[in-house]
Design an enzyme around this catalytic site. Structure first.
Site, PDB file in Angstrom:
ATOM      1  CD  GLU A 174       3.117  39.263  40.042  1.00 45.13           C
ATOM      2  OE1 GLU A 174       2.345  38.316  39.899  1.00 45.13           O
ATOM      3  OE2 GLU A 174       4.221  39.165  40.619  1.00 45.13           O
ATOM      4  CG  ASP A 214       5.827  32.000  39.905  1.00 42.12           C
ATOM      5  OD1 ASP A 214       5.199  31.699  38.876  1.00 42.12           O
ATOM      6  OD2 ASP A 214       6.930  32.564  39.879  1.00 42.12           O
ATOM      7  NE  ARG A 226       2.522  37.693  43.574  1.00 44.75           N
ATOM      8  CZ  ARG A 226       3.721  37.132  43.479  1.00 44.75           C
ATOM      9  NH1 ARG A 226       4.633  37.657  42.710  1.00 44.75           N
ATOM     10  NH2 ARG A 226       4.003  36.042  44.160  1.00 44.75           N
TER      11      ARG A 226
END
Lengths: 355, 355
Positions: free
Chosen positions: B63, B234, B52
């Site tokens: 993102e 994440d 990303r």
């Protein structure tokens, strides 16, 4: 006092963009947009810069162009598919989003097909303001497709161009261009060749659309003192100028890591000297420095220009109200309760059926 | 026969997405969406994959996540701002676009805040289908925020989980979660600690939101045979599991170049062995291979999952009509005549004023 609607993102449709441009006036629009671009180029170093993220396919490319100044974040989605015109579609379509860096929430969604045409023209004219010969009035415009008239209007409003010499391999494109620009204060000549178009031109703008190496300008066509505004060479494998012209020119670019891949200078060594245009605008580097100098703006379009355009449109919306409200963001009363929002929608549906 | 409206892009608002999910049914929605994800993971090698494109700031990240299978192109805009909840905003909001690679034209614009919650849950459940112990019925759910109920519903529909052990540092979040899931066929226990929550659990799902290194699970809490579904770790600097757990686990990931930066395995050496989940789904690599094996799905969310979700929503729209028509694309009668479209809009305005 009404609470801000957290789920709503203002949306500028194609129809609203046209109304906005017409309400402001095309010349004033590109002039004000050019000021936003200059402002952002002066604070170039603040920006988070990255080459565009491109997805190439056989027929074209789809790109995402993000950037941020630390307070606002913008990106543009744009495609480039030269074959599209044969199917009655645009070669380039685009839309963009401006968002708040602090919250990550989008603040504006807008069409950018028209807006990109306007910002590309404004960018070209800004570069010419610093690079074109003093008192330039005549521009050769080679390639008379969708971008051509926007270039003409921006160069008139910002640089003072009032004589146009049009050329396109398809003469109907030149006639379309001349017709659209009629009555706007230009002296227009349609030419039979690129060679004829560049005769007496102070500025040569090349803005053709073929996705291949082409030679729109050969070396003998470019005399001393000219400014070349090269718009059409903007992706790997797509160039418009003969390499010898590049070697005689002082070359100005937007963002070198991107231009070396996409611009005319993909034909040159990776360390060929170029000047970043923002350095000129910010006063750190000279623009045109002599009467016989050939200057070349090797433009590929950079995310910061779109960012400036998004900022400008957002500022204009406040006064004009030319937007719709888009229910784009989930906004539960309790942010951690996204699932509960679904359940309440279900309950509301059931109630509506019963009631 | 009406001509296709080339300027129109179907738009799924938050309201329409909720109606779509409710019309299909939440369990069926995640189950069908899981099938789309499995289909796309089986043809993983076809996809244009890139990590990303992230724009990090002090408070969060914005993102863009693009991918393409050569025929369709999709991308998602998504932010992550943990502080947002304190201001009454979502930590994560998202929207996405599906486009035609052949023309570059967008085909769908949709909210993806709700859709991301559903696809993340569907992805987790797909992984568990291959990695969780046989006959798993009990799941510890640590972190009871916006994603929690979606995980529960997906694991019930796809894996057969019907016993939940909830824990959150904020007990009101657990109560919210239990309330939302009431009447859906779960046996639910709210626990006073993570340690208590994992007792007897076949699957441990961690889905907390703090943007920092945290240790939601320590080594002593994880017994043999468990499957760990780690959702919350994440982004760089954000992890949930103690490193010792990782060293005892067989680790499965989506796209290693992204997971090594963003996932739990950012705590490990860059060459620590991991298995790509698509290899398991495609039958090229084993999933769970023993009763005492600890399996870990180190999930960070990958663009292909969003692509699957966009494909699924697009296919569902045909039957339901749950979308609006957005005037997003400039569509002049003559593609090269974008400027003329503006002039005709002006003429139409003038006529309207006169008439």
């Amino acid at each position: 006092m009404s609470a801000p609607k957290l789920n709503i993102v203002p949306f500028v449709s194609v129809d609203h963009m046209m109304k906005l441009v017409l309400a402001v006036g095309i010349e004033r629009f590109v002039t004000e947009l050019a000021d936003y671009i200059e402002d952002d180029f002066r604070r170039w170093e603040l920006f988070d810069k990255t080459p565009r993220v491109a997805s190439h396919s056989h027929d074209g490319v789809i790109e995402l162009m993000p950037t941020s100044d630390g307070k606002l974040y913008g990106f543009k989605y744009v495609n480039g598919h030269p074959k599209n015109t044969r199917a009655g579609l645009q070669t380039v379509t685009a839309f963009g989003v401006l968002a708040d860096v602090g919250s990550g929430y989008p603040m504006l969604l807008t069409e950018m097909t028209i807006l990109t045409a306007l910002r590309t023209a404004a960018m070209s004219a800004v570069a010419a303001k610093y690079l074109a010969p003093q008192g330039a009035r005549t521009m050769a415009l080679i390639g008379n497709g969708a971008q051509a008239e926007f270039q003409a209007v921006a160069f008139k409003a910002i640089v003072g161009i009032d004589r146009l010499r049009l050329y396109d391999v398809d003469s109907s494109a030149s006639r379309k261009c001349a017709k659209n620009l009629a009555g706007m204060g230009f002296d227009i000549v349609i030419c039979a060749s690129g060679q004829e178009a560049v005769e007496g031109a102070d500025i040569i703008t090349t803005v053709t659309a073929d996705k291949q190496y082409a030679t729109i300008l050969t070396d003998n066509m470019v005399g001393p003192g000219v400014h070349i505004n090269a718009i059409g060479g903007d992706c790997p494998g797509k160039t418009e100028l003969h390499r010898d012209i590049l070697l005689r020119s002082d070359i100005f670019v937007e963002f070198p890591p991107q231009t070396r891949i996409e611009g005319e200078i993909q034909q040159l060594a990776a360390d060929h000297p170029v000047t970043e245009l923002w350095q000129v605008i910010a006063g750190h580097a000279p623009g045109r420095s002599g009467e016989r100098q050939i200057t070349l703006f090797d433009s590929v379009g950079f995310a910061i220009e779109d960012f400036s355009a998004l900022r400008y449109v957002r500022d204009k919306l406040r006064d004009t109200g030319l937007y719709e409200e888009l229910d784009l963001l989930a906004d539960p009363d309790e942010p951690r309760d996204l699932f509960g929002m679904l359940l309440r929608a279900e309950a509301a549906q059931a109630k509506a059926v019963v009631g």
